[in-house]
Design a protein around this motif. Structure first.
Motif, PDB file in Angstrom:
ATOM      1  N   SER A   5     -19.506 -11.832  52.659  1.00  0.00           N
ATOM      2  CA  SER A   5     -18.880 -12.115  51.370  1.00  0.00           C
ATOM      3  C   SER A   5     -19.030 -13.584  51.005  1.00  0.00           C
ATOM      4  O   SER A   5     -19.288 -13.925  49.850  1.00  0.00           O
ATOM      5  CB  SER A   5     -17.397 -11.739  51.402  1.00  0.00           C
ATOM      6  OG  SER A   5     -17.225 -10.359  51.608  1.00  0.00           O
ATOM      7  N   TYR A 101     -17.641  -4.822  36.278  1.00  0.00           N
ATOM      8  CA  TYR A 101     -17.783  -5.170  37.681  1.00  0.00           C
ATOM      9  C   TYR A 101     -16.675  -6.153  38.024  1.00  0.00           C
ATOM     10  O   TYR A 101     -16.642  -7.274  37.499  1.00  0.00           O
ATOM     11  CB  TYR A 101     -19.150  -5.801  37.950  1.00  0.00           C
ATOM     12  CG  TYR A 101     -19.307  -6.338  39.351  1.00  0.00           C
ATOM     13  CD1 TYR A 101     -19.411  -5.471  40.433  1.00  0.00           C
ATOM     14  CD2 TYR A 101     -19.338  -7.712  39.596  1.00  0.00           C
ATOM     15  CE1 TYR A 101     -19.546  -5.952  41.717  1.00  0.00           C
ATOM     16  CE2 TYR A 101     -19.468  -8.208  40.880  1.00  0.00           C
ATOM     17  CZ  TYR A 101     -19.577  -7.321  41.933  1.00  0.00           C
ATOM     18  OH  TYR A 101     -19.699  -7.797  43.213  1.00  0.00           O
ATOM     19  N   ASN A 102     -15.745  -5.711  38.880  1.00  0.00           N
ATOM     20  CA  ASN A 102     -14.555  -6.499  39.166  1.00  0.00           C
ATOM     21  C   ASN A 102     -13.840  -6.847  37.854  1.00  0.00           C
ATOM     22  O   ASN A 102     -13.423  -5.963  37.141  1.00  0.00           O
ATOM     23  CB  ASN A 102     -14.902  -7.741  39.983  1.00  0.00           C
ATOM     24  CG  ASN A 102     -15.310  -7.386  41.406  1.00  0.00           C
ATOM     25  OD1 ASN A 102     -14.934  -6.335  41.929  1.00  0.00           O
ATOM     26  ND2 ASN A 102     -16.087  -8.246  42.037  1.00  0.00           N
ATOM     27  N   ASP A 103     -13.778  -8.115  37.511  1.00  0.00           N
ATOM     28  CA  ASP A 103     -13.089  -8.515  36.285  1.00  0.00           C
ATOM     29  C   ASP A 103     -14.071  -8.973  35.210  1.00  0.00           C
ATOM     30  O   ASP A 103     -13.721  -9.778  34.337  1.00  0.00           O
ATOM     31  CB  ASP A 103     -12.086  -9.643  36.574  1.00  0.00           C
ATOM     32  CG  ASP A 103     -10.934  -9.186  37.445  1.00  0.00           C
ATOM     33  OD1 ASP A 103     -10.760  -7.958  37.602  1.00  0.00           O
ATOM     34  OD2 ASP A 103     -10.224 -10.050  37.982  1.00  0.00           O
ATOM     35  N   LYS A 146      -3.412  -2.469  37.151  1.00  0.00           N
ATOM     36  CA  LYS A 146      -4.540  -3.401  37.122  1.00  0.00           C
ATOM     37  C   LYS A 146      -4.580  -4.161  35.803  1.00  0.00           C
ATOM     38  O   LYS A 146      -4.881  -5.361  35.775  1.00  0.00           O
ATOM     39  CB  LYS A 146      -5.852  -2.650  37.336  1.00  0.00           C
ATOM     40  CG  LYS A 146      -7.056  -3.578  37.432  1.00  0.00           C
ATOM     41  CD  LYS A 146      -8.314  -2.860  37.876  1.00  0.00           C
ATOM     42  CE  LYS A 146      -9.468  -3.832  38.035  1.00  0.00           C
ATOM     43  NZ  LYS A 146     -10.707  -3.160  38.492  1.00  0.00           N
TER      44      LYS A 146
END
Length: 248
Positions: A5, A101-103, A146
């Motif tokens: 990561s 994608y994610n935020d 979320k």
């Protein structure tokens, strides 16, 4: 956070303004030691994800290769490309397919029409999260928990304040978009540009992305918005059906 990561985080450091970075700059931005940053850069360079120019690194050619492979092999993109081409031919407007994608809301395909519209967010560029038709349609489908996290994190931003100054109003705003099943943006991202977006679902998969039709503000008066929305919803359903069939 795993080593993998952290290495991937290096790639996210590059942008239109930061095109070349030294290992020292990578270390500073990631808050890691210089030996660690040198090791990350060396490994990414060996794999082709970074290119080394006398100690200064840029994104490497392998990323371009992967982009080509995505265009050729991603089933979602291949189906969406065909459908968006039909939409642009039928409406005479540009069509865009976006995914989350994610935020980030990412433009993954832009199909130009015979009446092209200048948009500032082409393929691969993140769109503003709280502006534009595609972004708002996709945000409207997020679970309440979320969505609230995004609100809490970004409530200070002017574009969020324009939507609502309190969470309950923010939630109601996106609940209305979700209920309608579409959103029309007016000059929200690019001046003089209208966007009409609907979500794309696939049975057993869930939300896939959003189709957005973009046109000049003048052209909006020449079309039937209700008819366009109906066409977009049908084409979105076509994409979802074809994707669901891939598992059969």
């Amino acid at each position: 956070m795993t080593k993998f990561s952290r290495i991937v985080d290096v790639l996210d450091l590059f942008s239109e303004t930061d095109t070349l970075l030294t290992a020292e700059e990578i270390a500073e931005k990631l808050q890691v030691s210089r030996p660690t940053a040198f090791r990350y850069a060396k490994e990414l360079n060996a794999a082709g994800f970074l290119a080394n120019y006398s100690g200064r690194y840029s994104l490497g050619a392998r990323i371009i290769t992967l982009d080509y492979r995505i265009r050729q092999s991603d089933p979602v993109l291949k189906i969406a490309e065909t459908v968006l081409r039909q939409i642009s031919d039928e409406t005479g407007c540009d069509s865009i397919f976006c995914r989350m994608y994610n935020d980030e809301i990412i433009n993954v395909h832009h199909e130009a029409s015979n009446n092209p519209v200048g948009v500032s967010f082409g393929r691969g560029r993140p769109l503003p999260l709280f502006k534009g038709s595609a972004g708002k349609v996709m945000l409207s489908l997020l679970p309440a928990g979320k969505l609230q996290k995004l609100y809490d994190k970004n409530s200070h931003l002017p574009e969020v304040q324009e939507i609502a100054t309190e969470w309950p109003d923010f939630k109601r705003y996106f609940a209305a978009i979700r209920k309608a099943g579409f959103y029309i943006s007016d000059n929200e991202i690019d001046a003089g540009v209208i966007g009409i977006a609907v979500p794309v679902y696939a049975s057993g998969i869930g939300i896939i992305g959003a189709i957005s039709l973009v046109m000049s503000a003048d052209r909006l008066h020449m079309i039937n918005p209700e008819g366009i929305i109906a066409v977009l919803k049908q084409r979105a359903a076509d994409i979802g059906t074809r994707l669901a069939e891939l598992d059969n």
